[in-house]
Scaffold this motif. Sequence first.
Motif, PDB file in Angstrom:
ATOM      1  N   VAL A 112       0.794  -1.377  -0.173  1.00  0.00           N
ATOM      2  CA  VAL A 112      -0.057  -0.068  -0.206  1.00  0.00           C
ATOM      3  C   VAL A 112       1.030   1.127   0.068  1.00  0.00           C
ATOM      4  O   VAL A 112       0.407   2.313  -0.826  1.00  0.00           O
ATOM      5  N   THR A 116       0.689   4.375  -2.784  1.00  0.00           N
ATOM      6  CA  THR A 116      -0.066   5.662  -2.287  1.00  0.00           C
ATOM      7  C   THR A 116       1.080   6.672  -2.373  1.00  0.00           C
ATOM      8  O   THR A 116       2.221   6.596  -1.982  1.00  0.00           O
ATOM      9  N   THR A 117       0.604   7.791  -3.012  1.00  0.00           N
ATOM     10  CA  THR A 117       1.507   8.716  -3.119  1.00  0.00           C
ATOM     11  C   THR A 117       0.940  10.072  -2.482  1.00  0.00           C
ATOM     12  O   THR A 117      -0.310  10.063  -2.122  1.00  0.00           O
ATOM     13  N   TYR A 118       1.917  10.851  -1.919  1.00  0.00           N
ATOM     14  CA  TYR A 118       1.701  12.176  -1.270  1.00  0.00           C
ATOM     15  C   TYR A 118       2.626  13.172  -2.059  1.00  0.00           C
ATOM     16  O   TYR A 118       3.966  12.908  -2.025  1.00  0.00           O
ATOM     17  N   GLU A 214      -5.449   0.776   3.640  1.00  0.00           N
ATOM     18  CA  GLU A 214      -5.881   1.645   2.675  1.00  0.00           C
ATOM     19  C   GLU A 214      -6.733   2.676   3.369  1.00  0.00           C
ATOM     20  O   GLU A 214      -6.355   3.905   3.322  1.00  0.00           O
ATOM     21  N   LEU A 217      -4.859   4.947   5.955  1.00  0.00           N
ATOM     22  CA  LEU A 217      -4.095   6.006   5.109  1.00  0.00           C
ATOM     23  C   LEU A 217      -4.990   7.249   4.653  1.00  0.00           C
ATOM     24  O   LEU A 217      -4.413   8.402   4.697  1.00  0.00           O
ATOM     25  N   GLU A 218      -6.037   6.810   4.230  1.00  0.00           N
ATOM     26  CA  GLU A 218      -6.967   7.996   3.915  1.00  0.00           C
ATOM     27  C   GLU A 218      -7.282   8.632   5.196  1.00  0.00           C
ATOM     28  O   GLU A 218      -7.346   9.970   4.860  1.00  0.00           O
ATOM     29  N   GLU A 221      -4.676  11.304   5.864  1.00  0.00           N
ATOM     30  CA  GLU A 221      -4.578  12.322   5.116  1.00  0.00           C
ATOM     31  C   GLU A 221      -5.450  13.337   5.385  1.00  0.00           C
ATOM     32  O   GLU A 221      -5.190  14.674   5.386  1.00  0.00           O
TER      33      GLU A 221
END
Length: 384
Positions: A112, A116-118, A214, A217-218, A221
């Motif tokens: 994950v 997953t990008t930031y 997932e 992590l959402e 953010e």
Amino acid sequence: MKSPEQRVVFAGVDGRTTTDLPEWYQAVTEDPDPVSFAEAIRQLPRAATTPVAYHNPHTDEWVETNRFSAVVEPTRLQTRDDEAASDPLFNVPTDSYAIINPTDVYAPLEDVLEATTYDERPLGEVAFGEIRQYRGGGEVHMDVMFDGLAVELPGEREPITMGLTSGYDYFGGHAVYVEGFARDTHCANSIRALTDRKTVKHIGDVGDFREWWETILEQLELVVNDLHAFIIDAQDITVDITNVPFDLVEFYDLLGFPAYLARRAAEDARAESDDPFEIDMWALHSGATYALTHFFSGKEGTALDGYVRIANDILFNPDATLETVTHTFEQRAQEVTTAEGQTGLEQQSALAQLERVSSDVREKAHRFESREQQLRDRFEALVD
């Protein structure tokens, strides 16, 4: 907190990433040579089950039972007892216990983080933190942070780096858990329980952890912007220590901190405030997290979690914090009433002072309540 038996620092999700520890973290860690997260996870002790038996004293026989199984570290069983560095036995639970090994939980997190990008970078490239082992590796806690995923505060103050804290044990005391976490790089304070704690018990079919990570992590953010707003608002709410019937150490004592933590929290809150007699709720929260991060003498677990909730209420629910302080003060005032059952004039005046301060806080607290509810609604929408 009590020192772990083993601490491993990591940087980057696996060997394919070249990740350096942030300078601020290098300054506070004792391990200058980190490994990757994947390597650190695979170094952790694993568990397996093996049959157990009970001794029949009348026949001097050992009778196997399928109602229980021994949870053991399999590689330690290959070592003679007099050579083993650690006891291979973790626990003897009932047959409903389901082993969840480190790679079952955290290998999906590796995938994950890569996906997953930031800010246009995979989180796997900016992940760093530490893994702590207790009780022969049968209890594990970890902090996973993301360099650049941060709350930027006004002025030249260092940012607050966001991440996750997670852990488990094989003794039946901790289900696998994870929750939002942050590290204030200004003072290396840990801010825990920033999201609702998610847990998976060691029972039955534990399912797939990928979707679990997932969602978490959402949530994290979402917290970034809200945490910034909470802090800005908390800086606008102050407690004038000269107008309340207690000093700063007593403030933390009334909230439920033990004396040694209350003293440390008060020292830091004063040091972080422009005016040591008029201290805002963010500084009061920072004092509490400073004391818990650097001076808490207990174990990671239930006791620490309780103090974390107290600290977080200072920031996220200042009205409830003042209610707790007032209620505890009232209880103590009642204990010193006169023989006729009348509260002394000094206590009456003190309670009136507290009521005025609490009233001022309530006028501003509605912003916190509405923002907290909005955040919870968004969390629930992610899960539904």
